[in-house]
Design a protein around this motif. Structure first.
Motif, PDB file in Angstrom:
ATOM      1  N   PRO A  23       0.961  -1.142  -0.029  1.00  0.00           N
ATOM      2  CA  PRO A  23      -0.111   0.173  -0.386  1.00  0.00           C
ATOM      3  C   PRO A  23       0.446   0.924   0.485  1.00  0.00           C
ATOM      4  O   PRO A  23       2.205   1.190   0.450  1.00  0.00           O
ATOM      5  N   VAL A  24       0.246   2.236  -1.443  1.00  0.00           N
ATOM      6  CA  VAL A  24       1.063   3.936  -0.776  1.00  0.00           C
ATOM      7  C   VAL A  24       0.716   5.083  -0.235  1.00  0.00           C
ATOM      8  O   VAL A  24      -1.212   4.672  -0.588  1.00  0.00           O
ATOM      9  N   GLN A  25       0.823   5.018   0.996  1.00  0.00           N
ATOM     10  CA  GLN A  25       0.651   6.329   1.243  1.00  0.00           C
ATOM     11  C   GLN A  25      -0.281   7.312   1.017  1.00  0.00           C
ATOM     12  O   GLN A  25       0.177   7.979   0.004  1.00  0.00           O
ATOM     13  N   SER A  26      -1.212   8.121   0.958  1.00  0.00           N
ATOM     14  CA  SER A  26      -1.952   9.410  -0.008  1.00  0.00           C
ATOM     15  C   SER A  26      -3.332  10.289   1.112  1.00  0.00           C
ATOM     16  O   SER A  26      -3.513   9.482   2.083  1.00  0.00           O
ATOM     17  N   SER A  27      -2.532  11.118   1.460  1.00  0.00           N
ATOM     18  CA  SER A  27      -2.857  12.183   2.162  1.00  0.00           C
ATOM     19  C   SER A  27      -4.626  12.638   2.124  1.00  0.00           C
ATOM     20  O   SER A  27      -5.075  12.059   0.803  1.00  0.00           O
ATOM     21  N   GLU A  28      -5.409  12.741   3.157  1.00  0.00           N
ATOM     22  CA  GLU A  28      -6.916  13.421   2.444  1.00  0.00           C
ATOM     23  C   GLU A  28      -6.931  14.092   1.492  1.00  0.00           C
ATOM     24  O   GLU A  28      -8.225  13.875   0.493  1.00  0.00           O
ATOM     25  N   VAL A  29      -6.157  14.858   1.341  1.00  0.00           N
ATOM     26  CA  VAL A  29      -6.704  15.778   0.546  1.00  0.00           C
ATOM     27  C   VAL A  29      -5.890  15.839  -1.019  1.00  0.00           C
ATOM     28  O   VAL A  29      -7.032  16.101  -1.898  1.00  0.00           O
ATOM     29  N   GLY A  30      -5.926  14.869  -0.314  1.00  0.00           N
ATOM     30  CA  GLY A  30      -5.158  14.230  -2.426  1.00  0.00           C
ATOM     31  C   GLY A  30      -6.294  13.231  -3.029  1.00  0.00           C
ATOM     32  O   GLY A  30      -6.657  13.748  -4.271  1.00  0.00           O
ATOM     33  N   GLY A  31      -6.655  12.347  -1.868  1.00  0.00           N
ATOM     34  CA  GLY A  31      -7.854  11.717  -2.143  1.00  0.00           C
ATOM     35  C   GLY A  31      -9.184  12.432  -2.867  1.00  0.00           C
ATOM     36  O   GLY A  31     -10.083  11.763  -3.087  1.00  0.00           O
ATOM     37  N   GLY A  32      -9.197  13.123  -1.880  1.00  0.00           N
ATOM     38  CA  GLY A  32     -10.608  14.058  -1.870  1.00  0.00           C
ATOM     39  C   GLY A  32     -10.283  14.435  -3.254  1.00  0.00           C
ATOM     40  O   GLY A  32     -11.403  14.765  -3.977  1.00  0.00           O
ATOM     41  N   ALA A  33      -8.798  15.281  -3.752  1.00  0.00           N
ATOM     42  CA  ALA A  33      -8.981  16.268  -5.071  1.00  0.00           C
ATOM     43  C   ALA A  33      -9.473  14.659  -6.243  1.00  0.00           C
ATOM     44  O   ALA A  33      -9.751  15.392  -6.744  1.00  0.00           O
ATOM     45  N   TRP A  34      -8.863  13.864  -6.215  1.00  0.00           N
ATOM     46  CA  TRP A  34      -8.577  12.896  -7.326  1.00  0.00           C
ATOM     47  C   TRP A  34     -10.429  12.119  -7.345  1.00  0.00           C
ATOM     48  O   TRP A  34     -10.434  11.886  -8.372  1.00  0.00           O
ATOM     49  N   VAL A  35     -11.377  11.858  -5.965  1.00  0.00           N
ATOM     50  CA  VAL A  35     -12.574  11.503  -5.985  1.00  0.00           C
ATOM     51  C   VAL A  35     -13.206  12.655  -7.306  1.00  0.00           C
ATOM     52  O   VAL A  35     -14.469  12.984  -8.010  1.00  0.00           O
ATOM     53  N   ALA A  36     -12.794  14.654  -7.010  1.00  0.00           N
ATOM     54  CA  ALA A  36     -13.959  15.268  -7.609  1.00  0.00           C
ATOM     55  C   ALA A  36     -13.123  15.358  -8.703  1.00  0.00           C
ATOM     56  O   ALA A  36     -13.890  15.208 -10.085  1.00  0.00           O
ATOM     57  N   LEU A  37     -11.877  15.138  -9.689  1.00  0.00           N
ATOM     58  CA  LEU A  37     -11.443  14.605 -10.310  1.00  0.00           C
ATOM     59  C   LEU A  37     -11.939  13.867 -11.574  1.00  0.00           C
ATOM     60  O   LEU A  37     -12.922  14.498 -12.342  1.00  0.00           O
ATOM     61  N   ARG A  38     -12.196  13.154 -11.037  1.00  0.00           N
ATOM     62  CA  ARG A  38     -12.923  11.249 -11.059  1.00  0.00           C
ATOM     63  C   ARG A  38     -14.644  12.101 -11.763  1.00  0.00           C
ATOM     64  O   ARG A  38     -15.389  11.445 -12.539  1.00  0.00           O
ATOM     65  N   MET A  39     -15.086  13.095 -10.393  1.00  0.00           N
ATOM     66  CA  MET A  39     -16.921  13.139 -10.736  1.00  0.00           C
ATOM     67  C   MET A  39     -16.904  13.954 -12.127  1.00  0.00           C
ATOM     68  O   MET A  39     -17.324  14.120 -12.808  1.00  0.00           O
ATOM     69  N   ILE A  40     -15.932  14.920 -12.137  1.00  0.00           N
ATOM     70  CA  ILE A  40     -15.701  15.980 -13.476  1.00  0.00           C
ATOM     71  C   ILE A  40     -15.340  14.935 -14.638  1.00  0.00           C
ATOM     72  O   ILE A  40     -16.584  15.660 -15.738  1.00  0.00           O
ATOM     73  N   VAL A  41     -14.557  14.271 -14.401  1.00  0.00           N
ATOM     74  CA  VAL A  41     -14.546  14.096 -15.557  1.00  0.00           C
ATOM     75  C   VAL A  41     -15.568  12.637 -15.869  1.00  0.00           C
ATOM     76  O   VAL A  41     -16.367  12.519 -17.065  1.00  0.00           O
ATOM     77  N   VAL A  42     -15.803  11.738 -14.999  1.00  0.00           N
ATOM     78  CA  VAL A  42     -17.439  11.511 -15.919  1.00  0.00           C
ATOM     79  C   VAL A  42     -18.472  11.453 -15.725  1.00  0.00           C
ATOM     80  O   VAL A  42     -19.389  11.270 -17.102  1.00  0.00           O
ATOM     81  N   LEU A  43     -18.540  13.085 -15.115  1.00  0.00           N
ATOM     82  CA  LEU A  43     -20.096  13.851 -15.515  1.00  0.00           C
ATOM     83  C   LEU A  43     -19.638  14.148 -17.081  1.00  0.00           C
ATOM     84  O   LEU A  43     -20.556  14.787 -17.453  1.00  0.00           O
ATOM     85  N   GLY A  44     -18.817  15.358 -17.303  1.00  0.00           N
ATOM     86  CA  GLY A  44     -18.715  15.328 -18.445  1.00  0.00           C
ATOM     87  C   GLY A  44     -18.852  14.380 -19.840  1.00  0.00           C
ATOM     88  O   GLY A  44     -19.472  15.136 -20.790  1.00  0.00           O
ATOM     89  N   ILE A  45     -18.367  13.503 -19.413  1.00  0.00           N
ATOM     90  CA  ILE A  45     -18.897  12.588 -20.224  1.00  0.00           C
ATOM     91  C   ILE A  45     -20.234  11.887 -20.954  1.00  0.00           C
ATOM     92  O   ILE A  45     -20.395  11.611 -21.787  1.00  0.00           O
ATOM     93  N   VAL A  46     -20.625  11.877 -19.565  1.00  0.00           N
ATOM     94  CA  VAL A  46     -21.777  11.665 -19.945  1.00  0.00           C
ATOM     95  C   VAL A  46     -23.259  12.575 -20.223  1.00  0.00           C
ATOM     96  O   VAL A  46     -24.064  12.211 -21.084  1.00  0.00           O
ATOM     97  N   LEU A  47     -22.491  13.388 -20.093  1.00  0.00           N
ATOM     98  CA  LEU A  47     -23.120  15.075 -20.415  1.00  0.00           C
ATOM     99  C   LEU A  47     -23.133  14.912 -22.178  1.00  0.00           C
ATOM    100  O   LEU A  47     -23.915  15.467 -23.381  1.00  0.00           O
TER     101      LEU A  47
END
Length: 253
Positions: free
Chosen positions: A90-114
């Motif tokens: 396992p590789v440690q990751s910060s909560e901020v980095g994890g949250g940013a990654w989730v937000a990026l995924r949501m933006i990209v997926v929503l963009g494709i869905v639209l």
């Protein structure tokens, strides 16, 4: 008992699909009401900025392909990270980095869905303007079938093949052959999306928790790797359809 767990899993899956189906129906009905079931010309002009008739889809095509490339980069990064974790731990990751990654995924997926349904609607509409008014799927249904079960298992494939044929030769689209690119794109999409989900369910029902977790991890990596050729095929289909339609449009000017 195994049969009880199987029945429970199936019932839960059916309940989840029912909720998604009802939500999709509501969204499509709302969208169709906004489009007045036939006023998609206004929608096309809105998202392409073009006058009535053939609408230049260059800007929409760039945005759609841009989001697909962003999703491809995201999946490749996740695949590399998971492969490293499977080897090195396992590789440690910060909560901020994890949250940013989730937000990026949501933006990209929503963009494709639209964007992908919007591009499909415009591609269908433009094929009609180029000389293929007798296409089976109307523009709004060409977009709507991405969301409506059970048709979403095969209708988007038929829609894309029809758009491809009408883009090759609008005036004689019925006699044209479908593209193997569309065949492979849809086959990989079904294998990745639904085949992977079925494999996950079987692992839950037949394996112990520890073994199932290992299978989940391996399946997740396989599905991400399958996502790469699926996305590349879709990018190629969109680019070629756009190029063919623009060529016909310039010839007609």
């Amino acid at each position: 008992m195994l049969w009880k767990r199987t029945a429970s899993a199936v019932l839960n899956r059916l309940a989840d699909l029912t909720r998604r189906f009802l939500f999709a129906v509501l969204q499509i009905r709302t969208a169709f009401a906004a489009l007045s079931l036939g006023e998609y010309r206004s929608f096309v002009r809105l998202i392409t900025g073009s006058a009535p008739g053939f609408s230049d889809p260059t800007r929409l095509t760039r945005w759609t392909r841009g989001f697909l490339y962003a999703d491809l980069a995201r999946v490749l990064a996740l695949s590399c990270t998971q492969a490293i974790m499977m080897v090195a731990g396992p590789v440690q990751s910060s909560e901020v980095g994890g949250g940013a990654w989730v937000a990026l995924r949501m933006i990209v997926v929503l963009g494709i869905v639209l964007l992908l349904p919007a591009w499909t609607l415009v591609a269908n509409y433009n094929a009609r303007q180029l000389g293929a008014p007798t296409m089976k799927f109307t523009p709004e249904w060409a977009a709507g079938w991405y969301f409506l079960p059970p048709g979403l298992f095969w209708k988007p494939y038929q829609v894309m093949q029809e758009i491809w044929k009408a883009s090759v030769q609008p005036s004689d689209w019925r006699s044209q052959l479908g593209s193997p690119l569309v065949h492979w794109w849809w086959a990989l999409w079904l294998l990745n999306g639904w085949g992977g989900g079925l494999a996950d369910t079987l692992a839950v029902l037949t394996l112990e928790a520890g073994d199932a977790q290992a299978v989940f991890s391996a399946l997740r990596l396989v599905r991400r790797l399958l996502h790469v050729p699926t996305t590349l095929l879709l990018l190629t289909i969109i680019a070629r359809v756009h190029r063919m339609q623009m060529a016909h449009y310039r010839e007609a000017m």
